[in-house]
Design a protein around this motif. Structure first.
Motif, short mmCIF file in Angstrom:
data_model
loop_
_atom_site.label_atom_id
_atom_site.label_comp_id
_atom_site.label_asym_id
_atom_site.label_seq_id
_atom_site.Cartn_x
_atom_site.Cartn_y
_atom_site.Cartn_z
N LEU A 21 -15.09 26.00 125.92
CA LEU A 21 -15.58 26.19 124.43
C LEU A 21 -16.86 24.93 124.50
N ARG A 22 -16.56 23.91 125.33
CA ARG A 22 -17.63 22.95 125.21
C ARG A 22 -18.76 23.39 125.95
N ASP A 23 -18.72 24.10 126.81
CA ASP A 23 -19.87 24.69 127.88
C ASP A 23 -20.45 25.78 127.06
N SER A 24 -19.86 26.64 126.64
CA SER A 24 -20.42 28.21 126.37
C SER A 24 -20.55 28.40 124.59
N PHE A 25 -20.19 27.53 123.92
CA PHE A 25 -20.17 27.93 122.35
C PHE A 25 -20.83 26.57 121.62
N THR A 26 -21.65 26.59 120.59
CA THR A 26 -21.94 25.48 119.80
C THR A 26 -21.43 25.73 118.22
N PHE A 27 -20.25 25.84 117.92
CA PHE A 27 -19.69 25.98 116.76
C PHE A 27 -19.67 24.64 116.07
N GLY A 28 -19.90 24.57 114.66
CA GLY A 28 -20.04 23.43 114.09
C GLY A 28 -18.59 22.81 113.80
N ARG A 29 -17.54 23.52 113.94
CA ARG A 29 -16.15 23.12 114.08
C ARG A 29 -15.47 24.16 114.55
N ILE A 30 -14.23 23.93 115.14
CA ILE A 30 -13.50 24.67 115.63
C ILE A 30 -12.03 24.47 115.22
N VAL A 31 -11.56 25.95 114.70
CA VAL A 31 -10.21 25.74 114.20
C VAL A 31 -9.26 26.49 115.36
N GLY A 32 -8.09 25.93 115.76
CA GLY A 32 -7.38 26.67 116.65
C GLY A 32 -6.10 27.32 115.95
N VAL A 33 -5.81 28.54 116.54
CA VAL A 33 -4.52 28.98 116.01
C VAL A 33 -3.73 29.25 117.08
N MET A 34 -2.54 28.71 117.17
CA MET A 34 -1.53 28.70 118.23
C MET A 34 -0.09 29.19 118.08
N ALA A 35 0.25 30.20 119.00
CA ALA A 35 1.76 30.61 118.97
C ALA A 35 1.97 30.61 120.45
N VAL A 36 3.10 30.11 120.96
CA VAL A 36 3.48 29.69 122.34
C VAL A 36 4.84 29.74 122.52
N MET A 37 5.39 30.39 123.70
CA MET A 37 6.46 30.44 123.93
C MET A 37 7.36 29.44 124.33
N ALA A 38 8.80 29.19 123.79
CA ALA A 38 9.52 27.88 123.68
C ALA A 38 9.62 27.17 125.22
N ASP A 39 9.44 27.97 126.33
CA ASP A 39 9.85 27.62 127.52
C ASP A 39 8.56 27.10 128.42
N LYS A 40 7.47 26.96 127.52
CA LYS A 40 6.33 26.42 128.17
C LYS A 40 6.09 24.85 128.17
N ASP A 41 5.07 24.31 128.66
CA ASP A 41 4.73 22.94 128.71
C ASP A 41 3.87 22.95 127.57
N VAL A 42 4.56 22.74 126.20
CA VAL A 42 3.84 22.95 124.85
C VAL A 42 2.99 21.33 124.52
N ASP A 43 3.70 20.39 124.98
CA ASP A 43 2.85 19.18 125.01
C ASP A 43 1.63 19.29 125.78
N GLY A 44 1.59 19.73 126.96
CA GLY A 44 0.57 19.71 127.68
C GLY A 44 -0.44 20.45 127.24
N ILE A 45 -0.04 21.79 126.93
CA ILE A 45 -1.25 22.45 126.27
C ILE A 45 -1.91 22.12 125.03
N LEU A 46 -1.05 21.24 123.81
CA LEU A 46 -1.72 20.77 123.06
C LEU A 46 -2.54 19.54 123.37
N GLU A 47 -2.32 18.94 124.24
CA GLU A 47 -3.26 17.69 124.89
C GLU A 47 -4.32 18.00 125.41
N GLU A 48 -4.24 19.28 125.89
CA GLU A 48 -5.72 19.96 126.67
C GLU A 48 -6.60 20.39 125.54
N LEU A 49 -6.13 20.95 124.43
CA LEU A 49 -6.69 21.41 123.25
C LEU A 49 -7.11 20.40 122.38
#
Length: 465
Positions: free
Chosen positions: A351-379
């Motif tokens: 997203l940093r490299d290839s797009f020039t959006f004025g603002r980015i809004v994320g939509v997230m739905a994730v499986m409960a057994d995943k490292d959700v905190d880790g995903i959120l911290e990256e995004l």
């Protein structure tokens, strides 16, 4: 519909019967143990394949394991092979829309009619093995194992020149590992599926390296040191030929281009210049490099260069649905299947490299057994706001719980909880168009799982894969 009224009626009745039978078959497969719950044995699948005459040995295999990038690499490998005139069978998982996407013949998912026929062909043998194992610890075949058997049967029946085989989970005990790869690819390894593979890179790498074979050629992506050490040790133990990214192959240069990126790649046999890849993100350039090296290794042991013009043509039509894919404009909506921290890191970088959006809004739905905190911290650094929701999977984390976790990372003022995915995408689109972005359009990124990406694609009317 053409023909006489009687012919039209018969055709309609046959189509209705096929849909009924297809639902019946899919329900029967889904009733088995789920694919995310592996049992460390290959014996059940071997028993069925033995009864079927070993269809997994009917064509040479390019086997692909790793944490992220497997499906993209498999699709790119298939595209190159097709461009070079070979017929292919490709098995990947999970699917975005239809279960038939997992079994692909020369670039086209098998028809539902062929899917049903394949199931009908193999189920007597599966039931025979299930009955034999009912009183043992082996038990019946799982959902994933049945699909693996069906795929090998389809590929042998076609027949195909080469099979491109993506590991489902892990490597050593994955059902696909009944096949011996002529070429074995390991994409970047990260932390995922800790319950089954271990909680550290070395343990996970050991499972992934289980696909390596003594007589096969290994193509290894750039890895973290702990993973690289384990993979290298396994290669040395087997004594197999290996090509390492950063030593034998590399992305020489990469420049952004309209609709994608322009690459110069050092393959096993030569440098391939000016390859236009219509995909976004540096990670896709590295996936393309692995695919190129895998095909070089398969066709000439890495000693013979491929025709550059044919390679360019193949690169020009490469696709990876559900992976940083633009599915709508005004505002731009992208879907991405990132479901672990490493995948989220690649998404953020792209997203940093290839797009020039004025603002980015994320939509997230994730499986409960995943490292959700880790995903959120990256995004968090790349999403101006986040709409949390859920998909239709029973494994999905509730929107309320995801909102609580997201609030701790993003701050509550940047997080919006919307129960259903369709409403979440609409909310995000409104947020992307609002606010002061200096006149630069905003964008929406839907992510968190393959299921989320697939459902988002359908909601905006995109179903082709």
């Amino acid at each position: 519909m053409s023909g006489t009224p009687d012919a039209q009626r018969r055709a309609a009745e046959e189509a209705l019967e096929l849909r009924r039978r297809a639902r019946e078959v899919e329900e029967a497969i889904l009733a088995r143990a789920p694919e995310h719950d592996i049992d460390p044995t290959l014996e059940r699948v071997r028993q069925v394949l033995d009864l079927l005459g070993e269809p997994h040995r009917a064509a040479p295999v390019i086997h692909i394991a790793g944490t992220n990038g497997k499906t993209s690499t498999a699709r790119m490998t298939e595209t190159l092979l097709l461009g070079l005139g070979l017929s292919t069978g490709r098995f990947t998982s999970p699917h975005l829309h239809s279960i038939t996407e997992r079994i692909v013949l020369s670039g086209e998912p098998i028809s539902m009619q062929r899917f049903v026929a394949a199931y009908d062909d193999v189920i007597p043998y599966i039931e025979m093995v299930d009955a034999r194992n009912v009183a043992t610890e082996l038990g019946p075949l799982s959902f994933f194992e049945v699909l693996v058997v069906m795929a090998f049967a389809c590929f042998a029946d076609a027949p195909v020149d080469v099979v491109v085989l993506e590991v489902g989970l892990g490597g050593t005990w994955d059902a696909t590992n009944v096949a011996d790869g002529a070429v074995n690819v390991i994409t970047p390894i990260g932390i995922d599926h800790e319950r089954f593979l271990g909680s550290d890179l070395a343990s996970i790498a050991g499972e992934k390296a289980g696909i390596l074979t003594q007589d096969g050629i290994a193509v290894i992506a750039g890895q973290e040191p702990d993973a690289a050490e384990v993979i290298t040790a396994r290669i040395e133990e087997l004594g197999c030929t290996a090509a390492y990214e950063g030593r034998d192959i590399e992305v020489v240069s990469r420049d952004l281009a309209v609709g994608g990126q322009l690459l110069n790649l050092q393959g096993l046999a030569r440098i391939y210049p000016e390859l236009l890849l219509p995909l976004h993100g540096e990670h896709q350039a590295h996936n393309a490099l692995l695919a190129l090296a895998a095909v070089e290794a398969f066709l000439g042991g890495g000693q013979e260069a491929l025709d550059t013009d044919l390679v360019r043509e193949a690169f020009g039509v490469m696709s990876s649905p559900g992976r940083l894919e633009i599915v709508r404009r005004s505002p731009t909506v992208l879907v991405d299947s990132a479901h672990n921290p490493a995948g989220a890191r690649s998404l953020a970088a792209a997203l940093r490299d290839s797009f020039t959006f004025g603002r980015i809004v994320g939509v997230m739905a994730v499986m409960a057994d995943k490292d959700v905190d880790g995903i959120l911290e990256e995004l968090e650094p790349v999403f101006d706001e986040l709409v949390v929701t859920r998909n239709t999977s029973p494994r999905c984390m509730s929107a309320q719980r995801l909102g609580e976790l997201a609030g701790e990372v993003f701050g509550e003022d940047r997080v919006h909880v919307v129960r259903d995915l369709p409403d979440a995408i609409d909310t995000a689109a409104g947020l992307a168009d609002s606010g002061d972005s200096g006149g630069v359009a905003g964008g929406v990124v839907v992510t968190g799982s393959v299921i989320t990406a697939g459902e988002a694609r359908m909601l905006v009317g995109v179903t082709e894969v």
